[in-house]
Motif scaffolding. Structure first.
Motif, PDB file in Angstrom:
ATOM      1  N   ALA A  78      -7.257 -49.578 -34.699  1.00 42.06           N
ATOM      2  CA  ALA A  78      -8.090 -49.631 -35.901  1.00 42.06           C
ATOM      3  C   ALA A  78      -8.608 -48.243 -36.290  1.00 42.06           C
ATOM      4  CB  ALA A  78      -9.254 -50.606 -35.695  1.00 42.06           C
ATOM      5  N   GLY A  79      -9.125 -47.505 -35.308  1.00 44.62           N
ATOM      6  CA  GLY A  79      -9.617 -46.156 -35.587  1.00 44.62           C
ATOM      7  C   GLY A  79      -8.505 -45.215 -36.011  1.00 44.62           C
ATOM      8  N   GLU A  80      -7.310 -45.402 -35.438  1.00 44.27           N
ATOM      9  CA  GLU A  80      -6.172 -44.563 -35.813  1.00 44.27           C
ATOM     10  C   GLU A  80      -5.744 -44.833 -37.254  1.00 44.27           C
ATOM     11  OE1 GLU A  80      -3.053 -45.087 -32.948  1.00 44.27           O
ATOM     12  OE2 GLU A  80      -4.401 -44.821 -31.252  1.00 44.27           O
ATOM     13  N   LEU A  81      -5.795 -46.098 -37.663  1.00 41.43           N
ATOM     14  CA  LEU A  81      -5.473 -46.432 -39.044  1.00 41.43           C
ATOM     15  C   LEU A  81      -6.491 -45.825 -39.999  1.00 41.43           C
ATOM     16  CD1 LEU A  81      -4.437 -50.157 -38.495  1.00 41.43           C
ATOM     17  CD2 LEU A  81      -2.921 -48.261 -39.110  1.00 41.43           C
ATOM     18  N   ALA A  82      -7.749 -45.794 -39.578  1.00 44.38           N
ATOM     19  CA  ALA A  82      -8.772 -45.127 -40.385  1.00 44.38           C
ATOM     20  C   ALA A  82      -8.431 -43.653 -40.561  1.00 44.38           C
ATOM     21  CB  ALA A  82     -10.146 -45.286 -39.732  1.00 44.38           C
ATOM     22  N   ASP A  83      -7.991 -43.011 -39.476  1.00 44.67           N
ATOM     23  CA  ASP A  83      -7.588 -41.605 -39.569  1.00 44.67           C
ATOM     24  C   ASP A  83      -6.441 -41.430 -40.561  1.00 44.67           C
ATOM     25  OD1 ASP A  83      -9.477 -40.975 -37.687  1.00 44.67           O
ATOM     26  OD2 ASP A  83      -8.061 -40.854 -36.011  1.00 44.67           O
ATOM     27  N   GLY A  84      -5.469 -42.359 -40.531  1.00 43.22           N
ATOM     28  CA  GLY A  84      -4.344 -42.269 -41.452  1.00 43.22           C
ATOM     29  C   GLY A  84      -4.778 -42.396 -42.899  1.00 43.22           C
ATOM     30  N   ILE A  85      -5.650 -43.369 -43.182  1.00 39.24           N
ATOM     31  CA  ILE A  85      -6.167 -43.525 -44.540  1.00 39.24           C
ATOM     32  C   ILE A  85      -6.911 -42.272 -44.978  1.00 39.24           C
ATOM     33  CG2 ILE A  85      -7.826 -44.788 -45.960  1.00 39.24           C
ATOM     34  CD1 ILE A  85      -7.183 -47.289 -44.355  1.00 39.24           C
ATOM     35  N   GLU A  86      -7.772 -41.759 -44.106  1.00 36.09           N
ATOM     36  CA  GLU A  86      -8.589 -40.598 -44.450  1.00 36.09           C
ATOM     37  C   GLU A  86      -7.718 -39.376 -44.736  1.00 36.09           C
ATOM     38  OE1 GLU A  86     -12.964 -39.511 -43.077  1.00 36.09           O
ATOM     39  OE2 GLU A  86     -11.488 -39.246 -41.464  1.00 36.09           O
ATOM     40  N   ARG A  87      -6.668 -39.176 -43.943  1.00 28.32           N
ATOM     41  CA  ARG A  87      -5.774 -38.036 -44.168  1.00 28.32           C
ATOM     42  C   ARG A  87      -5.028 -38.182 -45.492  1.00 28.32           C
ATOM     43  NH1 ARG A  87      -3.086 -36.880 -38.152  1.00 28.32           N
ATOM     44  NH2 ARG A  87      -5.050 -36.894 -37.004  1.00 28.32           N
ATOM     45  N   TYR A  88      -4.621 -39.402 -45.805  1.00 25.85           N
ATOM     46  CA  TYR A  88      -3.924 -39.627 -47.073  1.00 25.85           C
ATOM     47  C   TYR A  88      -4.850 -39.340 -48.252  1.00 25.85           C
ATOM     48  CZ  TYR A  88      -1.704 -42.073 -50.947  1.00 25.85           C
ATOM     49  OH  TYR A  88      -1.163 -42.376 -52.177  1.00 25.85           O
ATOM     50  N   VAL A  89      -6.068 -39.869 -48.217  1.00 25.35           N
ATOM     51  CA  VAL A  89      -7.005 -39.659 -49.316  1.00 25.35           C
ATOM     52  C   VAL A  89      -7.337 -38.173 -49.471  1.00 25.35           C
ATOM     53  CG1 VAL A  89      -9.355 -40.134 -50.117  1.00 25.35           C
ATOM     54  CG2 VAL A  89      -7.953 -41.994 -49.206  1.00 25.35           C
ATOM     55  N   LYS A  90      -7.462 -37.481 -48.361  1.00 26.75           N
ATOM     56  CA  LYS A  90      -7.716 -36.037 -48.421  1.00 26.75           C
ATOM     57  C   LYS A  90      -6.541 -35.306 -49.064  1.00 26.75           C
ATOM     58  CE  LYS A  90      -8.837 -32.028 -45.532  1.00 26.75           C
ATOM     59  NZ  LYS A  90      -9.082 -31.543 -44.139  1.00 26.75           N
ATOM     60  N   PHE A  91      -5.318 -35.785 -48.819  1.00 24.61           N
ATOM     61  CA  PHE A  91      -4.114 -35.128 -49.332  1.00 24.61           C
ATOM     62  C   PHE A  91      -3.919 -35.360 -50.832  1.00 24.61           C
ATOM     63  CE2 PHE A  91       0.627 -34.697 -49.614  1.00 24.61           C
ATOM     64  CZ  PHE A  91       0.717 -33.389 -49.190  1.00 24.61           C
ATOM     65  N   VAL A  92      -4.186 -36.567 -51.311  1.00 28.63           N
ATOM     66  CA  VAL A  92      -3.915 -36.882 -52.720  1.00 28.63           C
ATOM     67  C   VAL A  92      -5.176 -36.923 -53.567  1.00 28.63           C
ATOM     68  CG1 VAL A  92      -1.877 -38.205 -52.066  1.00 28.63           C
ATOM     69  CG2 VAL A  92      -4.027 -39.417 -52.470  1.00 28.63           C
ATOM     70  N   GLY A  93      -6.341 -37.076 -52.947  1.00 30.82           N
ATOM     71  CA  GLY A  93      -7.588 -37.197 -53.697  1.00 30.82           C
ATOM     72  C   GLY A  93      -7.953 -38.649 -53.961  1.00 30.82           C
ATOM     73  N   LEU A  94      -9.223 -38.977 -53.798  1.00 26.96           N
ATOM     74  CA  LEU A  94      -9.671 -40.352 -53.996  1.00 26.96           C
ATOM     75  C   LEU A  94      -9.438 -40.823 -55.425  1.00 26.96           C
ATOM     76  CD1 LEU A  94     -11.050 -42.892 -52.912  1.00 26.96           C
ATOM     77  CD2 LEU A  94     -13.263 -41.831 -53.429  1.00 26.96           C
ATOM     78  N   ASN A  95      -9.490 -39.904 -56.388  1.00 25.71           N
ATOM     79  CA  ASN A  95      -9.320 -40.290 -57.784  1.00 25.71           C
ATOM     80  C   ASN A  95      -7.923 -40.827 -58.089  1.00 25.71           C
ATOM     81  OD1 ASN A  95     -11.949 -39.585 -58.415  1.00 25.71           O
ATOM     82  ND2 ASN A  95     -11.410 -37.514 -59.073  1.00 25.71           N
ATOM     83  N   ALA A  96      -6.966 -40.594 -57.165  1.00 26.25           N
ATOM     84  CA  ALA A  96      -5.613 -41.118 -57.372  1.00 26.25           C
ATOM     85  C   ALA A  96      -5.574 -42.636 -57.225  1.00 26.25           C
ATOM     86  CB  ALA A  96      -4.635 -40.483 -56.388  1.00 26.25           C
ATOM     87  N   LEU A  97      -6.577 -43.205 -56.558  1.00 24.43           N
ATOM     88  CA  LEU A  97      -6.595 -44.643 -56.284  1.00 24.43           C
ATOM     89  C   LEU A  97      -7.538 -45.339 -57.255  1.00 24.43           C
ATOM     90  CD1 LEU A  97      -6.765 -44.368 -52.394  1.00 24.43           C
ATOM     91  CD2 LEU A  97      -4.743 -44.868 -53.789  1.00 24.43           C
ATOM     92  N   LYS A  98      -7.035 -46.369 -57.928  1.00 24.00           N
ATOM     93  CA  LYS A  98      -7.797 -47.029 -58.987  1.00 24.00           C
ATOM     94  C   LYS A  98      -8.271 -48.436 -58.615  1.00 24.00           C
ATOM     95  CE  LYS A  98      -6.968 -43.515 -61.659  1.00 24.00           C
ATOM     96  NZ  LYS A  98      -8.056 -42.514 -61.860  1.00 24.00           N
ATOM     97  N   SER A  99      -7.636 -49.065 -57.626  1.00 22.44           N
ATOM     98  CA  SER A  99      -7.981 -50.459 -57.338  1.00 22.44           C
ATOM     99  C   SER A  99      -7.794 -50.769 -55.861  1.00 22.44           C
ATOM    100  CB  SER A  99      -7.124 -51.400 -58.190  1.00 22.44           C
ATOM    101  OG  SER A  99      -5.752 -51.202 -57.938  1.00 22.44           O
ATOM    102  N   TYR A 100      -8.387 -51.875 -55.435  1.00 25.94           N
ATOM    103  CA  TYR A 100      -8.233 -52.344 -54.056  1.00 25.94           C
ATOM    104  C   TYR A 100      -8.209 -53.869 -54.063  1.00 25.94           C
ATOM    105  CZ  TYR A 100     -13.091 -53.934 -53.670  1.00 25.94           C
ATOM    106  OH  TYR A 100     -14.277 -54.617 -53.821  1.00 25.94           O
ATOM    107  N   VAL A 101      -7.686 -54.445 -52.975  1.00 26.30           N
ATOM    108  CA  VAL A 101      -7.673 -55.901 -52.836  1.00 26.30           C
ATOM    109  C   VAL A 101      -8.958 -56.342 -52.143  1.00 26.30           C
ATOM    110  CG1 VAL A 101      -6.504 -57.900 -51.849  1.00 26.30           C
ATOM    111  CG2 VAL A 101      -5.157 -56.018 -52.775  1.00 26.30           C
ATOM    112  N   ALA A 102      -9.757 -57.144 -52.844  1.00 18.30           N
ATOM    113  CA  ALA A 102     -11.003 -57.655 -52.279  1.00 18.30           C
ATOM    114  C   ALA A 102     -10.714 -58.832 -51.345  1.00 18.30           C
ATOM    115  CB  ALA A 102     -11.934 -58.090 -53.407  1.00 18.30           C
TER     116      ALA A 102
END
Length: 316
Positions: free
Chosen positions: A38-62
């Motif tokens: 779980a923590g490793e997946l968090a690291d993967g998400i965080e690295r991706y967002v840092k690479f592309v920028g949070l503004n690149a993502l517009k929606s999420y599944v609730a």
């Protein structure tokens, strides 16, 4: 990378929506259950967002299954949940995208992980990161490969493949899947966006793609680092701290067989090397039920092809 007209890959359903689009996607399979990764997946998400920028993502599944607007607060909440994952939770699924209303966009991140199950003995945890198909037309290729290498070094990542994909989001893929089945046999450099493969990927690799990663255990089962480097002497093979990253062509190939796939690079050589570790396609959900699509034949499509020049930049 040359400019390319990606409109030819557009697929619309009967209502005019676009359930698939061409994208450059990375698929990472982690050999452990959710409480370990779980923590490793968090690291993967965080690295991706840092690479592309949070503004690149517009929606999420609730939790309701509906798509809602993405926010920084949602990201922080999800990362905290993953890094302090409750002991009584048995799984996690998170999906962000740059599309809205469930229609896929070029950017996105998807994770899927559950505790071990006797029903799915070969199940892995899963991380997918998405980029627009034209990403490398506008950004440095070496920076992208360095990003992929960093994700591959997440401790439990056992295998990965990166290249062009017909991307979908949760719930978007069914209506137009038959159209994808028609395109996959033509474009050898493309893969499916099949999230169910993770149920059979433990100890396995998928088909050859532009980039393929194998950890040290998989590399050993293929003869070891030195053997792989020797067999793939025409490729770029990077020795990472953990495992090897195989770059089967200079740029991600499209592999249009109607043009004799001149940009395919060394992917046929990579396919033959990885064959001993390749998953048993008959045991997966990859078979679509379409009688005109032979999944086993597709996954073996490059086994008997001749390799092309690794530098495919003039062939694209």
């Amino acid at each position: 990378m040359k400019q390319f007209d990606w409109r030819k890959f557009d697929i619309r359903d009967s209502e005019g929506d676009r359930p698939f689009l061409p994208a450059l996607c990375g698929f990472f399979y982690l050999a452990a259950g959710v409480h370990e990764v779980a923590g490793e997946l968090a690291d993967g998400i965080e690295r991706y967002v840092k690479f592309v920028g949070l503004n690149a993502l517009k929606s999420y599944v609730a939790k309701s299954g509906n798509w809602k607007p993405m926010t920084k607060r949602i990201l922080e909440k999800d990362l905290k949940h993953l890094r302090d994952f409750p002991k009584d939770h048995v799984g996690i699924r998170i999906e962000y995208d740059s599309g809205e209303g469930g229609e896929p966009g070029g950017f996105g991140v998807y994770i899927d992980s559950y505790e071990d199950s006797p029903v799915f003995e070969n199940r892995t945890s899963f991380l997918r990161v998405d980029f627009p198909a034209q990403w490398l037309e506008e950004h440095d290729t070496d920076d992208f490969i360095e990003f992929v290498s960093e994700i591959a070094q997440i401790p439990h990542v056992q295998s990965a493949n990166v290249g062009f994909t017909f991307k979908s989001t949760s719930g978007s893929e069914r209506d137009a899947r038959l159209e994808i089945d028609k395109k996959l046999p033509r474009y050898l450099g493309f893969g499916p966006c099949d999230r169910h493969l993770r149920d059979e990927m433990l100890g396995h690799t998928f088909t050859a793609h532009w980039l393929n990663y194998v950890d040290d255990d998989l590399a050993a089962s293929l003869g070891g680092r030195d053997v792989i480097i020797a067999v793939l002497s025409k490729c770029e093979v990077r020795k990472l701290r953990k495992g090897l990253l195989i770059r089967g062509a200079k740029l991600p190939p499209i592999g249009d067989i109607n043009r004799k796939a001149p940009d395919l690079g060394c992917l046929p050589d990579v396919a033959r090397l990885l064959k001993p570790t390749r998953l048993d396609v008959e045991a997966t959900f990859f078979a679509t039920g379409n009688p005109d699509f032979d999944a086993a034949k597709w996954i073996e499509r490059m086994d008997h092809s001749e390799g092309r020049p690794w530098d495919n930049s003039d062939a694209l």
